[in-house]
Design a protein around this motif. Sequence first.
Motif, PDB file in Angstrom:
ATOM      1  N   ASN A   1      88.743  50.824  28.425  1.00 25.20           N
ATOM      2  CA  ASN A   1      87.614  50.367  29.219  1.00 25.20           C
ATOM      3  C   ASN A   1      86.830  49.328  28.423  1.00 25.20           C
ATOM      4  OD1 ASN A   1      88.262  52.209  31.246  1.00 25.20           O
ATOM      5  ND2 ASN A   1      86.965  53.805  30.365  1.00 25.20           N
TER       6      ASN A   1
ATOM      7  N   TYR B   1      81.973  52.156  26.457  1.00 24.92           N
ATOM      8  CA  TYR B   1      81.990  53.617  26.336  1.00 24.92           C
ATOM      9  C   TYR B   1      80.622  54.098  25.874  1.00 24.92           C
ATOM     10  CZ  TYR B   1      87.114  53.419  26.526  1.00 24.92           C
ATOM     11  OH  TYR B   1      88.419  53.201  26.913  1.00 24.92           O
TER      12      TYR B   1
ATOM     13  N   VAL C   1      83.035  64.806  25.539  1.00 25.29           N
ATOM     14  CA  VAL C   1      83.663  64.690  26.860  1.00 25.29           C
ATOM     15  C   VAL C   1      83.312  65.875  27.739  1.00 25.29           C
ATOM     16  CG1 VAL C   1      85.562  63.203  26.125  1.00 25.29           C
ATOM     17  CG2 VAL C   1      85.833  65.693  25.974  1.00 25.29           C
TER      18      VAL C   1
ATOM     19  N   ARG D   1      80.535  62.588  28.857  1.00 22.65           N
ATOM     20  CA  ARG D   1      80.373  61.291  28.225  1.00 22.65           C
ATOM     21  C   ARG D   1      81.703  60.546  28.227  1.00 22.65           C
ATOM     22  NH1 ARG D   1      75.193  59.846  28.266  1.00 22.65           N
ATOM     23  NH2 ARG D   1      73.883  61.608  27.624  1.00 22.65           N
ATOM     24  N   SER D   2      81.627  59.228  28.377  1.00 20.76           N
ATOM     25  CA  SER D   2      82.841  58.422  28.242  1.00 20.76           C
ATOM     26  C   SER D   2      83.091  58.203  26.753  1.00 20.76           C
ATOM     27  CB  SER D   2      82.692  57.085  28.973  1.00 20.76           C
ATOM     28  OG  SER D   2      81.589  56.353  28.479  1.00 20.76           O
TER      29      SER D   2
ATOM     30  N   HIS E   1      89.619  59.165  26.160  1.00 19.34           N
ATOM     31  CA  HIS E   1      90.700  58.246  25.819  1.00 19.34           C
ATOM     32  C   HIS E   1      91.001  58.368  24.326  1.00 19.34           C
ATOM     33  CE1 HIS E   1      89.745  55.376  29.441  1.00 19.34           C
ATOM     34  NE2 HIS E   1      90.139  56.585  29.794  1.00 19.34           N
TER      35      HIS E   1
ATOM     36  N   SER F   1      80.436  58.947  32.434  1.00 16.28           N
ATOM     37  CA  SER F   1      81.890  58.951  32.470  1.00 16.28           C
ATOM     38  C   SER F   1      82.423  58.862  33.897  1.00 16.28           C
ATOM     39  CB  SER F   1      82.435  60.215  31.798  1.00 16.28           C
ATOM     40  OG  SER F   1      82.008  61.367  32.482  1.00 16.28           O
TER      41      SER F   1
ATOM     42  N   PRO G   1      83.057  54.723  33.945  1.00 17.21           N
ATOM     43  CA  PRO G   1      83.210  54.148  32.614  1.00 17.21           C
ATOM     44  C   PRO G   1      83.335  52.640  32.667  1.00 17.21           C
ATOM     45  CG  PRO G   1      85.242  55.190  33.327  1.00 17.21           C
ATOM     46  CD  PRO G   1      84.193  55.567  34.321  1.00 17.21           C
TER      47      PRO G   1
END
Length: 342
Positions: free
Chosen positions: A5, A8, A27, A31-32, A77, A100, A103
């Motif tokens: 992405n 983040y 996560v 959260r991203s 990720h 998230s 994102p």
Amino acid sequence: MTELNECYDVVVIGGGAAGLNGALMLVRQRRSVLVIDAGAPRNAPADGVHGLLGREGMPPLELVALGREEVRGYGGHVVTGEVVAVDRAGDSATGAGHSSDTPGNDDASREFRVELADGRSVFTRRILVTTGLADELPPIAGLRERWGHDVLHCPYCHGWEVRDQRIAVLATGPMAVHQALLFTQLTDDIVFLSHTAPATDEDAEKLAARGVRVVGGEVVEVLADDGKLSGVRLADGTVIDRDALVVGPRFSTRATFLADLGLTPQPHPSGVGDHIPADPTGRTSVPGVWIAGNATDPMAQVGAAAAAGAMAGAQINAELVMADTAAAVERLRASEGAAVTG
């Protein structure tokens, strides 16, 4: 996955126990998160992880694989790559809510830009550094080949595996006598090799009191027979038969990419190498940058590193919540002010 992405909430640099546990905490708070890992864990030569409840003896790479799967299971990720630079990118509007869910949205803050060796870059609101450290081993023939097996450094990580064996402790720094004394709990047959760091009179008395024999002279070669360590050779040709060798490597922090932010490794108080200082929660002197694991605490085992990552992850999330709340209050006040003037 290889696709990244643009933005983040948090980029975690380093994918060992500290990094993955920090990412897991984040996560699970929606959260991203991006974890960037170079794929060269410090404990890769070891046969198993020890002292970690519920995972005793698990191969290090298997533990990492499980951690990656768990982080990805919550939408995080995890990519293989090397970070070469981190700099401040300037702020844009701070997003709020379940970041998230969207994102890389345009409202995400771009506090930092993280650049990878392959030319890719991403923006992030916060950074968690968990790159660990590198072991700088003495330049002795045959030593590195046995590292992580019968050449070791930690009684808690590998001591049980060499219990009751003939052990030599190679003195290369200020922790050598301490190492030798710790290993007396595991075997009655220890030789202290003075090498480049002879014991003081006081320390020699301690070693003698615990039955540790002191041998002078520089070690020039680690010997092996049938795939196992068999002894060491001194500069004068003397061979000392041993089953295991304890070495104190110099610890070198793998985080030179933080220099542009003003974070440079500092000598560790124990004299074993360097580290990047942080407070007990992992907060560094640079706002927005956190650190956990061996990069700041060279003595931390896997369990302690994972716990530090979890602490840092929770603290980062709390900080982001407060930042989002402050931004929401400003928007509310602005809207109320506009309504009054309208």
